[in-house]
Design a protein around this motif. Structure first.
Motif, PDB file in Angstrom:
ATOM      1  N   LEU A  68      22.290 -30.711  14.746  1.00 29.43           N
ATOM      2  CA  LEU A  68      23.462 -29.846  14.743  1.00 29.43           C
ATOM      3  C   LEU A  68      23.161 -28.532  14.024  1.00 29.43           C
ATOM      4  CD1 LEU A  68      26.461 -32.249  14.051  1.00 29.43           C
ATOM      5  CD2 LEU A  68      25.481 -31.543  16.221  1.00 29.43           C
ATOM      6  N   PRO A  69      23.863 -27.442  14.404  1.00 31.47           N
ATOM      7  CA  PRO A  69      23.567 -26.136  13.821  1.00 31.47           C
ATOM      8  C   PRO A  69      23.574 -26.107  12.291  1.00 31.47           C
ATOM      9  CG  PRO A  69      24.967 -25.867  15.729  1.00 31.47           C
ATOM     10  CD  PRO A  69      24.856 -27.347  15.494  1.00 31.47           C
ATOM     11  N   ARG A  70      24.491 -26.813  11.640  1.00 32.79           N
ATOM     12  CA  ARG A  70      24.524 -26.784  10.175  1.00 32.79           C
ATOM     13  C   ARG A  70      24.048 -28.084   9.554  1.00 32.79           C
ATOM     14  NH1 ARG A  70      26.185 -22.894   6.694  1.00 32.79           N
ATOM     15  NH2 ARG A  70      24.887 -24.179   5.359  1.00 32.79           N
ATOM     16  N   ALA A  71      23.094 -28.735  10.207  1.00 37.69           N
ATOM     17  CA  ALA A  71      22.473 -29.920   9.615  1.00 37.69           C
ATOM     18  C   ALA A  71      21.598 -29.544   8.437  1.00 37.69           C
ATOM     19  CB  ALA A  71      21.640 -30.661  10.662  1.00 37.69           C
ATOM     20  N   THR A  72      21.190 -28.268   8.385  1.00 41.61           N
ATOM     21  CA  THR A  72      20.316 -27.778   7.303  1.00 41.61           C
ATOM     22  C   THR A  72      21.069 -26.747   6.466  1.00 41.61           C
ATOM     23  OG1 THR A  72      19.394 -26.114   8.799  1.00 41.61           O
ATOM     24  CG2 THR A  72      18.228 -28.213   8.635  1.00 41.61           C
ATOM     25  N   HIS A  73      20.367 -26.160   5.500  1.00 45.57           N
ATOM     26  CA  HIS A  73      21.007 -25.229   4.564  1.00 45.57           C
ATOM     27  C   HIS A  73      21.506 -23.953   5.243  1.00 45.57           C
ATOM     28  CE1 HIS A  73      19.984 -27.612   1.068  1.00 45.57           C
ATOM     29  NE2 HIS A  73      18.745 -27.706   1.494  1.00 45.57           N
ATOM     30  N   THR A  74      20.839 -23.545   6.296  1.00 44.01           N
ATOM     31  CA  THR A  74      21.262 -22.360   7.042  1.00 44.01           C
ATOM     32  C   THR A  74      21.529 -22.757   8.488  1.00 44.01           C
ATOM     33  OG1 THR A  74      18.962 -21.789   7.545  1.00 44.01           O
ATOM     34  CG2 THR A  74      19.950 -20.777   5.588  1.00 44.01           C
ATOM     35  N   ARG A  75      22.371 -21.992   9.159  1.00 46.52           N
ATOM     36  CA  ARG A  75      22.736 -22.329  10.532  1.00 46.52           C
ATOM     37  C   ARG A  75      21.611 -22.000  11.499  1.00 46.52           C
ATOM     38  NH1 ARG A  75      24.692 -20.621  15.353  1.00 46.52           N
ATOM     39  NH2 ARG A  75      26.221 -22.007  16.338  1.00 46.52           N
ATOM     40  N   ASN A  76      21.334 -22.927  12.389  1.00 46.08           N
ATOM     41  CA  ASN A  76      20.391 -22.705  13.486  1.00 46.08           C
ATOM     42  C   ASN A  76      21.162 -22.663  14.791  1.00 46.08           C
ATOM     43  OD1 ASN A  76      17.865 -22.850  11.961  1.00 46.08           O
ATOM     44  ND2 ASN A  76      18.406 -24.997  11.643  1.00 46.08           N
ATOM     45  N   LEU A 121      23.233 -35.086  11.920  1.00 49.06           N
ATOM     46  CA  LEU A 121      24.424 -34.464  11.349  1.00 49.06           C
ATOM     47  C   LEU A 121      24.086 -33.722  10.065  1.00 49.06           C
ATOM     48  CD1 LEU A 121      26.968 -37.408  11.765  1.00 49.06           C
ATOM     49  CD2 LEU A 121      26.226 -35.716  13.460  1.00 49.06           C
ATOM     50  N   GLN A 122      23.133 -34.277   9.320  1.00 51.18           N
ATOM     51  CA  GLN A 122      22.708 -33.669   8.052  1.00 51.18           C
ATOM     52  C   GLN A 122      21.245 -34.036   7.823  1.00 51.18           C
ATOM     53  OE1 GLN A 122      25.453 -33.453   4.582  1.00 51.18           O
ATOM     54  NE2 GLN A 122      23.968 -34.832   3.638  1.00 51.18           N
ATOM     55  N   ALA A 123      20.445 -33.023   7.486  1.00 54.72           N
ATOM     56  CA  ALA A 123      19.009 -33.243   7.349  1.00 54.72           C
ATOM     57  C   ALA A 123      18.559 -33.077   5.902  1.00 54.72           C
ATOM     58  CB  ALA A 123      18.240 -32.271   8.241  1.00 54.72           C
ATOM     59  N   ASP A 124      17.867 -34.094   5.400  1.00 52.08           N
ATOM     60  CA  ASP A 124      17.238 -34.023   4.081  1.00 52.08           C
ATOM     61  C   ASP A 124      15.917 -34.796   4.115  1.00 52.08           C
ATOM     62  OD1 ASP A 124      16.724 -33.518   1.418  1.00 52.08           O
ATOM     63  OD2 ASP A 124      17.977 -35.160   0.686  1.00 52.08           O
ATOM     64  N   GLY A 125      15.114 -34.498   5.148  1.00 50.47           N
ATOM     65  CA  GLY A 125      13.827 -35.170   5.289  1.00 50.47           C
ATOM     66  C   GLY A 125      13.947 -36.482   6.031  1.00 50.47           C
ATOM     67  N   GLY A 126      12.920 -36.799   6.841  1.00 50.90           N
ATOM     68  CA  GLY A 126      12.875 -38.084   7.525  1.00 50.90           C
ATOM     69  C   GLY A 126      13.864 -38.244   8.652  1.00 50.90           C
ATOM     70  N   THR A 127      14.218 -37.151   9.343  1.00 53.26           N
ATOM     71  CA  THR A 127      15.226 -37.282  10.404  1.00 53.26           C
ATOM     72  C   THR A 127      14.709 -38.112  11.579  1.00 53.26           C
ATOM     73  OG1 THR A 127      14.572 -35.182  11.447  1.00 53.26           O
ATOM     74  CG2 THR A 127      16.332 -35.099   9.796  1.00 53.26           C
ATOM     75  N   ARG A 128      13.433 -37.949  11.925  1.00 49.31           N
ATOM     76  CA  ARG A 128      12.921 -38.707  13.080  1.00 49.31           C
ATOM     77  C   ARG A 128      12.791 -40.190  12.766  1.00 49.31           C
ATOM     78  NH1 ARG A 128       7.495 -35.694  14.380  1.00 49.31           N
ATOM     79  NH2 ARG A 128       8.708 -33.996  13.464  1.00 49.31           N
ATOM     80  N   THR A 129      12.426 -40.498  11.527  1.00 50.23           N
ATOM     81  CA  THR A 129      12.277 -41.907  11.174  1.00 50.23           C
ATOM     82  C   THR A 129      13.646 -42.580  11.049  1.00 50.23           C
ATOM     83  OG1 THR A 129      12.064 -41.286   8.834  1.00 50.23           O
ATOM     84  CG2 THR A 129      10.043 -41.600  10.070  1.00 50.23           C
ATOM     85  N   ALA A 130      14.615 -41.857  10.532  1.00 52.38           N
ATOM     86  CA  ALA A 130      15.978 -42.393  10.479  1.00 52.38           C
ATOM     87  C   ALA A 130      16.509 -42.601  11.896  1.00 52.38           C
ATOM     88  CB  ALA A 130      16.892 -41.452   9.702  1.00 52.38           C
ATOM     89  N   ALA A 131      16.200 -41.651  12.798  1.00 46.89           N
ATOM     90  CA  ALA A 131      16.668 -41.748  14.174  1.00 46.89           C
ATOM     91  C   ALA A 131      16.114 -42.998  14.862  1.00 46.89           C
ATOM     92  CB  ALA A 131      16.271 -40.494  14.950  1.00 46.89           C
ATOM     93  N   ILE A 132      14.836 -43.259  14.680  1.00 38.73           N
ATOM     94  CA  ILE A 132      14.238 -44.447  15.295  1.00 38.73           C
ATOM     95  C   ILE A 132      14.873 -45.714  14.747  1.00 38.73           C
ATOM     96  CG2 ILE A 132      12.103 -45.810  15.448  1.00 38.73           C
ATOM     97  CD1 ILE A 132      10.618 -43.055  15.431  1.00 38.73           C
ATOM     98  N   THR A 133      15.046 -45.757  13.440  1.00 33.55           N
ATOM     99  CA  THR A 133      15.599 -46.953  12.795  1.00 33.55           C
ATOM    100  C   THR A 133      17.034 -47.213  13.244  1.00 33.55           C
ATOM    101  OG1 THR A 133      14.155 -46.531  10.887  1.00 33.55           O
ATOM    102  CG2 THR A 133      15.984 -48.074  10.567  1.00 33.55           C
ATOM    103  N   LEU A 179      10.160 -39.694   2.007  1.00 36.41           N
ATOM    104  CA  LEU A 179      10.225 -38.388   1.360  1.00 36.41           C
ATOM    105  C   LEU A 179      11.523 -37.649   1.682  1.00 36.41           C
ATOM    106  CD1 LEU A 179       6.599 -37.068   2.008  1.00 36.41           C
ATOM    107  CD2 LEU A 179       7.420 -38.605   0.200  1.00 36.41           C
ATOM    108  N   ALA A 180      12.198 -37.201   0.632  1.00 36.79           N
ATOM    109  CA  ALA A 180      13.316 -36.274   0.808  1.00 36.79           C
ATOM    110  C   ALA A 180      12.719 -34.892   1.076  1.00 36.79           C
ATOM    111  CB  ALA A 180      14.184 -36.247  -0.443  1.00 36.79           C
ATOM    112  N   TYR A 181      13.550 -33.956   1.484  1.00 36.50           N
ATOM    113  CA  TYR A 181      13.039 -32.635   1.888  1.00 36.50           C
ATOM    114  C   TYR A 181      12.271 -31.941   0.766  1.00 36.50           C
ATOM    115  CZ  TYR A 181      12.880 -27.794   3.418  1.00 36.50           C
ATOM    116  OH  TYR A 181      12.451 -26.534   3.747  1.00 36.50           O
ATOM    117  N   VAL A 182      12.796 -32.003  -0.470  1.00 35.98           N
ATOM    118  CA  VAL A 182      12.127 -31.313  -1.578  1.00 35.98           C
ATOM    119  C   VAL A 182      10.747 -31.898  -1.851  1.00 35.98           C
ATOM    120  CG1 VAL A 182      14.256 -30.563  -2.698  1.00 35.98           C
ATOM    121  CG2 VAL A 182      13.278 -32.802  -3.293  1.00 35.98           C
ATOM    122  N   GLU A 183      10.541 -33.159  -1.467  1.00 32.91           N
ATOM    123  CA  GLU A 183       9.233 -33.793  -1.617  1.00 32.91           C
ATOM    124  C   GLU A 183       8.348 -33.488  -0.411  1.00 32.91           C
ATOM    125  OE1 GLU A 183      10.471 -37.748  -4.161  1.00 32.91           O
ATOM    126  OE2 GLU A 183      10.776 -37.758  -1.985  1.00 32.91           O
TER     127      GLU A 183
END
Length: 244
Positions: A68-76, A121-133, A179-183
């Motif tokens: 989603l456009p605001r899944a991250t800190h800035t809009r895509n 909906l919200q991204a903080d690292g590991g979006t593809r692995t969460a999606a598979i799970t 890993l979270a995004y900051v990691e």
């Protein structure tokens, strides 16, 4: 043992929750949370298969991924508005599809198609692995729906196992799980690992970011990945065992 910024130990998952049946309209759905990462996975069951599979007596499972456009800190901008799907989106969509098909016997599906949509909906690292799970849980419910509607024979067993995925990486010389995004942005090595419920690897995507890793470090990363995916398999099963 190193304690991370969020208080976890190196081999500890973030808090993981799975909410089945989140979408009222989809045949299967799950809202999965890995810490600050939230992905909605919906499974749509349709009669029929792609033209290239017609008449083969087999089904098909495929997946699409989007953020989603605001899944991250800035809009895509939405990729649909751009008129072109990005390479990363294509790659992750294919990864999710491959991961799910690794534990599906398409001959047992009949000529039916299940499409999994994974929307971040919200991204903080590991979006593809969460999606598979999460997609696996949605897939199970969609298959059960097909069986209840007699679109899949009662004795058919389309699922050959379960599948989950997790990210791992090396930070300051130490292997770390989930890993979270900051990691993720400071990891010397970043890896995504897809594993079946019985501990077999479906896919390993690993990249050294400036500092190559050796065989011992690779083994250490795979070891903690197996630990993490075993825990995720238990979380998936607990969710599936619970009444909706």
């Amino acid at each position: 043992m190193t304690v991370r910024a969020d208080g976890r130990t190196p081999d500890q998952l973030r808090k993981v929750t799975i909410e089945r049946g989140w979408s009222e309209h989809a045949e299967g759905s799950a809202l999965i949370t890995f810490g600050g990462t939230k992905v909605l996975c919906t499974a749509s069951f349709t009669s029929g298969v792609p033209r290239w599979k017609v008449g083969k007596g087999e089904g098909w499972v495929t997946a699409e991924y989007a953020m989603l456009p605001r899944a991250t800190h800035t809009r895509n901008d939405r990729e649909a508005v751009k008129g072109k799907i990005g390479g990363r989106t294509h790659e992750i969509s294919r990864l999710i599809g491959r991961s799910l098909r690794a534990i599906v016997d398409v001959r047992e599906l009949g000529e039916n198609t299940i499409v999994i949509d994974c929307d971040v909906l919200q991204a903080d690292g590991g979006t593809r692995t969460a999606a598979i799970t999460g997609a696996y849980v949605a897939l199970v419910d969609a298959i059960n729906w097909g069986r209840e509607k007699k679109l899949i024979p009662a004795k058919a067993k389309p699922l050959t196992g379960s599948v989950a995925a997790i990210s791992v990486g090396i930070i300051d010389g130490e292997p770390m799980l989930d890993l979270a995004y900051v990691e993720d942005v400071r990891a010397h090595t970043d890896m995504n690992v897809v594993v079946t419920g019985d501990g077999k690897f479906v896919e390993v995507q690993g990249t050294a970011e400036g500092v190559p890793f050796d065989r011992d470090e690779l083994n250490a990363l795979l070891d903690i990945a197996l630990k993490g995916t075993a825990e995720l398999a238990q979380i998936q099963q607990t969710s599936l065992d619970a009444a909706r």
